[in-house]
Design a protein around this motif. Structure first.
Motif, PDB file in Angstrom:
ATOM      1  N   PHE A 153       3.273  -2.457 -16.188  1.00 52.88           N
ATOM      2  CA  PHE A 153       2.829  -3.401 -15.179  1.00 52.88           C
ATOM      3  C   PHE A 153       3.916  -4.436 -14.924  1.00 52.88           C
ATOM      4  N   TYR A 154       3.964  -4.873 -13.671  1.00 52.43           N
ATOM      5  CA  TYR A 154       5.056  -5.736 -13.251  1.00 52.43           C
ATOM      6  C   TYR A 154       4.549  -6.815 -12.299  1.00 52.43           C
ATOM      7  N   PRO A 181      -6.378  -9.129 -19.896  1.00 47.79           N
ATOM      8  CA  PRO A 181      -7.502  -9.618 -20.712  1.00 47.79           C
ATOM      9  C   PRO A 181      -8.570  -8.589 -21.039  1.00 47.79           C
ATOM     10  N   ASP A 182      -8.728  -7.584 -20.166  1.00 50.65           N
ATOM     11  CA  ASP A 182      -9.894  -6.735 -20.361  1.00 50.65           C
ATOM     12  C   ASP A 182      -9.622  -5.259 -20.130  1.00 50.65           C
ATOM     13  N   GLY A 183      -8.387  -4.824 -20.166  1.00 45.75           N
ATOM     14  CA  GLY A 183      -8.071  -3.408 -19.995  1.00 45.75           C
ATOM     15  C   GLY A 183      -8.026  -2.938 -18.575  1.00 45.75           C
ATOM     16  N   SER A 216       7.976  -7.552 -16.787  1.00 47.32           N
ATOM     17  CA  SER A 216       7.344  -6.255 -17.007  1.00 47.32           C
ATOM     18  C   SER A 216       6.518  -6.331 -18.283  1.00 47.32           C
ATOM     19  N   PHE A 217       5.490  -5.503 -18.359  1.00 49.04           N
ATOM     20  CA  PHE A 217       4.465  -5.637 -19.413  1.00 49.04           C
ATOM     21  C   PHE A 217       4.012  -4.253 -19.803  1.00 49.04           C
ATOM     22  N   TYR A 218       4.004  -4.013 -21.125  1.00 44.61           N
ATOM     23  CA  TYR A 218       3.588  -2.712 -21.626  1.00 44.61           C
ATOM     24  C   TYR A 218       2.977  -2.888 -22.992  1.00 44.61           C
ATOM     25  N   ASN A 219       1.924  -2.189 -23.248  1.00 43.33           N
ATOM     26  CA  ASN A 219       1.304  -2.196 -24.569  1.00 43.33           C
ATOM     27  C   ASN A 219       0.958  -3.618 -25.007  1.00 43.33           C
ATOM     28  N   GLN A 279      -1.186 -28.095 -10.257  1.00 41.98           N
ATOM     29  CA  GLN A 279      -2.395 -27.350 -10.605  1.00 41.98           C
ATOM     30  C   GLN A 279      -2.039 -25.996 -11.213  1.00 41.98           C
ATOM     31  N   GLU A 280      -2.975 -25.481 -11.989  1.00 39.22           N
ATOM     32  CA  GLU A 280      -2.821 -24.144 -12.565  1.00 39.22           C
ATOM     33  C   GLU A 280      -3.332 -23.100 -11.563  1.00 39.22           C
ATOM     34  N   VAL A 281      -2.647 -21.973 -11.519  1.00 42.16           N
ATOM     35  CA  VAL A 281      -3.044 -20.887 -10.630  1.00 42.16           C
ATOM     36  C   VAL A 281      -3.066 -19.590 -11.428  1.00 42.16           C
ATOM     37  N   ILE A 282      -4.066 -18.782 -11.180  1.00 39.25           N
ATOM     38  CA  ILE A 282      -4.116 -17.438 -11.769  1.00 39.25           C
ATOM     39  C   ILE A 282      -4.188 -16.426 -10.638  1.00 39.25           C
ATOM     40  N   LEU A 283      -3.246 -15.521 -10.624  1.00 41.02           N
ATOM     41  CA  LEU A 283      -3.231 -14.422  -9.661  1.00 41.02           C
ATOM     42  C   LEU A 283      -3.656 -13.156 -10.398  1.00 41.02           C
ATOM     43  N   ARG A 284      -4.547 -12.428  -9.761  1.00 37.43           N
ATOM     44  CA  ARG A 284      -5.142 -11.268 -10.432  1.00 37.43           C
ATOM     45  C   ARG A 284      -4.713  -9.951  -9.778  1.00 37.43           C
ATOM     46  N   CYS A 285      -4.650  -8.944 -10.604  1.00 39.66           N
ATOM     47  CA  CYS A 285      -4.208  -7.623 -10.162  1.00 39.66           C
ATOM     48  C   CYS A 285      -5.027  -6.590 -10.916  1.00 39.66           C
ATOM     49  N   VAL A 286      -5.428  -5.550 -10.209  1.00 41.25           N
ATOM     50  CA  VAL A 286      -6.019  -4.388 -10.858  1.00 41.25           C
ATOM     51  C   VAL A 286      -5.066  -3.222 -10.634  1.00 41.25           C
ATOM     52  N   PRO A 287      -4.326  -2.834 -11.670  1.00 42.15           N
ATOM     53  CA  PRO A 287      -3.393  -1.713 -11.514  1.00 42.15           C
ATOM     54  C   PRO A 287      -4.141  -0.388 -11.371  1.00 42.15           C
ATOM     55  N   ILE A 288      -3.414   0.647 -11.068  1.00 37.14           N
ATOM     56  CA  ILE A 288      -3.992   1.986 -11.000  1.00 37.14           C
ATOM     57  C   ILE A 288      -4.429   2.393 -12.404  1.00 37.14           C
ATOM     58  N   SER A 289      -5.564   3.054 -12.508  1.00 34.47           N
ATOM     59  CA  SER A 289      -6.280   3.146 -13.777  1.00 34.47           C
ATOM     60  C   SER A 289      -5.525   3.873 -14.878  1.00 34.47           C
TER      61      SER A 289
END
Lengths: 115, 115
Positions: free
Chosen positions: B32-33, B70-72, B48-51, B17-27
């Motif tokens: 992001f990692y 996906p949405d900032g 790691s993820f940037y820009n 199955q597909e799984v999506i884990l969600r995170c809201v980083p500090i604004s």
């Protein structure tokens, strides 16, 4: 390449006793070194970090660590344990030449504090 | 105090199955990692993820994994077709600075169990 070895997966101390958690690292370049703490059901929280300034680093909650290049060690100490220090502690290394938080962690040391 | 939040705290899924884990980083954070910890093993860097693009990924992060902002505000980790060995605690983290002068903040983790 970097690696971290934490000696002792479980350390038990009495309240008021010295806490010593051991960390040895291997790094092909000068390292940055970190200690993180994880309380039950919480995320990893930074205790302290070494980034090539003073070799004795003081962190939160009375913890400190000393970078010893000759021994490739970064042991974590606290003079007097409190019950609230019971948690899992992780040592981590990152190459100083890198540009992001790509950390290599040790396996962790679970600290229990006995009354 | 600002914090990184992760959902779900625990997800059980069937293999494949597909799984999506969600995170809201500090604004105001820009980097992001994702890290993961298989039970009893070390915390491992995944990506790691940037820009809006991956800046670095580990060999664990194969074609089954993807990340997106996906949405900032959300930062997601998708596992396309889960395997038993994907069972782990997944930690999201964020930092404001690239050069580790600031702190890397971790979320509380999402525990993934693949049956």
């Amino acid at each position: 390449a970097q690696s971290v070895t934490q000696l002792g997966s479980h350390v038990s101390v009495s309240e008021g006793a010295l806490v010593l958690l051991r960390c040895n690292y291997s790094s092909s370049v000068p390292p940055y070194l970190f200690w993180y703490v994880q309380y039950p059901n919480q995320g990893l929280q930074l205790l302290l970090k070494y980034t090539s300034a003073a070799t004795l680093v003081k962190g939160i909650n009375g913890f400190e660590a000393e970078f010893k290049k000759s021994e490739t060690s970064f042991h974590l100490t606290k003079p007097s344990a409190h019950m609230s220090d019971a948690a899992e502690y992780f040592c981590a290394v990152s190459p100083s030449g890198g540009s992001n938080y790509k950390l290599t962690f040790g396996k962790g040391t679970l600290l229990t504090v006995n009354p | 105090e600002p914090e990184v939040t992760q959902t779900p705290s625990h997800q059980v899924t069937q293999m494949g199955q597909e799984v999506i884990l969600r995170c809201v980083p500090i604004s105001n954070h820009l980097y992001f990692y994702w890290y993961r910890q298989i039970l009893g093993q070390k915390v491992e860097f995944l990506v790691s993820f940037y820009n809006n693009e991956i800046s670095e990924k580990s060999e664990i992060f194969d074609d089954q994994f993807s990340v997106e902002r996906p949405d900032g505000s959300n930062f997601t980790l998708k596992i396309r077709s889960t395997k038993l060995e994907d069972s782990a605690m997944y930690f999201c983290a964020s930092s404001r600075d690239r050069d580790r002068t600031g702190e890397l903040f971790f979320g509380e983790g999402s525990r993934l169990t693949v049956l």
